[in-house]
Design an enzyme around this catalytic site. Structure first.
Site, mmCIF file in Angstrom:
data_model
loop_
_atom_site.group_PDB
_atom_site.id
_atom_site.type_symbol
_atom_site.label_atom_id
_atom_site.label_comp_id
_atom_site.label_asym_id
_atom_site.label_seq_id
_atom_site.Cartn_x
_atom_site.Cartn_y
_atom_site.Cartn_z
ATOM 1 N N GLU A 1 44.278 5.831 -11.107
ATOM 2 C CA GLU A 1 42.905 5.562 -10.660
ATOM 3 C C GLU A 1 42.878 4.818 -9.321
ATOM 4 O O GLU A 1 41.876 4.203 -8.967
ATOM 5 C CB GLU A 1 42.157 4.740 -11.721
ATOM 6 C CG GLU A 1 42.000 5.413 -13.061
ATOM 7 C CD GLU A 1 41.027 6.582 -13.056
ATOM 8 O OE1 GLU A 1 40.455 6.864 -11.982
ATOM 9 O OE2 GLU A 1 40.852 7.216 -14.107
ATOM 10 N N HIS B 1 38.549 -1.959 -15.498
ATOM 11 C CA HIS B 1 38.183 -0.773 -16.284
ATOM 12 C C HIS B 1 38.878 -0.857 -17.630
ATOM 13 O O HIS B 1 40.088 -1.101 -17.708
ATOM 14 C CB HIS B 1 38.605 0.516 -15.577
ATOM 15 C CG HIS B 1 38.560 1.710 -16.485
ATOM 16 N ND1 HIS B 1 37.395 2.137 -17.085
ATOM 17 C CD2 HIS B 1 39.527 2.545 -16.938
ATOM 18 C CE1 HIS B 1 37.649 3.184 -17.854
ATOM 19 N NE2 HIS B 1 38.947 3.447 -17.782
ATOM 20 N N HIS C 1 38.215 0.133 -22.272
ATOM 21 C CA HIS C 1 37.602 1.035 -23.247
ATOM 22 C C HIS C 1 36.897 0.236 -24.348
ATOM 23 O O HIS C 1 37.403 0.140 -25.476
ATOM 24 C CB HIS C 1 38.673 1.951 -23.847
ATOM 25 C CG HIS C 1 39.249 2.926 -22.879
ATOM 26 N ND1 HIS C 1 40.259 3.815 -23.217
ATOM 27 C CD2 HIS C 1 38.964 3.179 -21.569
ATOM 28 C CE1 HIS C 1 40.566 4.562 -22.158
ATOM 29 N NE2 HIS C 1 39.799 4.182 -21.152
ATOM 30 N N HIS D 1 34.222 7.936 -22.013
ATOM 31 C CA HIS D 1 35.507 7.484 -21.453
ATOM 32 C C HIS D 1 35.698 5.981 -21.610
ATOM 33 O O HIS D 1 36.589 5.542 -22.334
ATOM 34 C CB HIS D 1 35.583 7.898 -19.979
ATOM 35 C CG HIS D 1 36.863 7.531 -19.303
ATOM 36 N ND1 HIS D 1 37.267 8.078 -18.099
ATOM 37 C CD2 HIS D 1 37.848 6.654 -19.627
ATOM 38 C CE1 HIS D 1 38.421 7.578 -17.732
ATOM 39 N NE2 HIS D 1 38.799 6.694 -18.640
#
Length: 264
Positions: free
Chosen positions: A118, A141, A143, A213
């Protein structure tokens, strides 16, 4: 040069990375190699500090990112390893003056190490922040379970109502995530398309909820980015708990939510 001494301020920021990574793992938000973290450290180094270290690796960065110094986690990195193996599974890299390559100036000691796939998203967000929100140096980032579930719900198609229902669960959600959550449309991981939709999200919201996502936040440091994600997910979790218990929560009224804006 073959090594760089990290300023004490950078060491402090990296200690926050280790702490936040532990939180993400404990929350089950970082399964296997899920998630990535980065920080724009450019202001902590001079050109003389970072040039001439390591070997250049070709990469097509956005042109404005030339000269950036970025801390970032590694591809395939398990975030739980950031707790006690920071130098093995993450690195600080220097983007050359043409934005055509990077060189690792610290860390990346694991065999076959490379920065996260990423990298284009992180470097693009840092470029956007440097122009529009220069105080925001960190990107996280991860989850978050309940937020991801919400991205599969029909509310995801109505961003205003999704935010209202999450905000209404308790005053702190409105106060500490005042701009709310962006319902970011699906885009393939590690692509410029994902970078673009995430930047659009940060123009209006505190959290970018990547459809089916995960979620991403940007803030002055990783702890504050964690706070955005933690509080936003708490609102989603409480909402889903009420649904699971079989009732529709009363929630704060629109008037009460407006009243809370004085604290944001």
């Amino acid at each position: 040069m073959s090594a760089i001494k990290l300023p004490i301020e950078v060491q402090k920021e990296l200690s926050k990375v280790s702490e936040v990574a532990g939180y993400l793992w404990q929350r089950e938000w970082a399964e296997r190699n899920a998630g990535n973290i980065s920080m724009n450290l450019t202001s902590y180094f001079s050109k003389e500090d970072v040039q001439g270290i390591g070997t250049e690796v070709p990469f097509d960065f956005p042109k404005g990112a030339a000269g950036f110094v970025i801390y970032i986690t590694g591809t395939g990195c398990y975030l739980r390893d950031l707790v006690n193996k920071l130098e093995e599974v993450s690195c600080i890299l220097y983007i050359n003056e043409d934005a055509t390559a990077y060189s690792i100036i610290w860390g990346g000691k694991r065999e076959n190490f490379g920065p996260t796939c990423e990298l284009i998203s992180h470097s693009s967000i840092h470029l956007y922040n440097s122009i529009h929100n220069p105080e925001n140096l960190a990107v996280v980032h991860t989850h978050p379970l309940e937020l991801i579930c919400m991205s599969h719900h029909e509310l995801f198609d109505n961003e205003e109502e999704l935010n209202r229902q999450i905000w209404m669960m308790c005053p702190e959600v409105k106060v500490f995530v005042p701009k709310g959550i962006h319902c970011t449309p699906y885009a393939l991981s590690s692509t410029e398309s994902l970078a673009k939709v995430t930047i659009e999200a940060f123009k209006t919201r505190n959290v970018s909820l990547w459809e089916k996502h995960g979620a991403t936040a940007t803030a002055p440091d990783v702890m504050k980015a964690w706070d955005f994600l933690d509080v936003a997910n708490k609102g989603a979790k409480m909402l889903m708990m009420c649904w699971a218990a079989g009732f529709k929560p009363a929630g704060l009224s629109n008037e009460q939510l407006t009243e809370l804006e004085q604290f944001t």
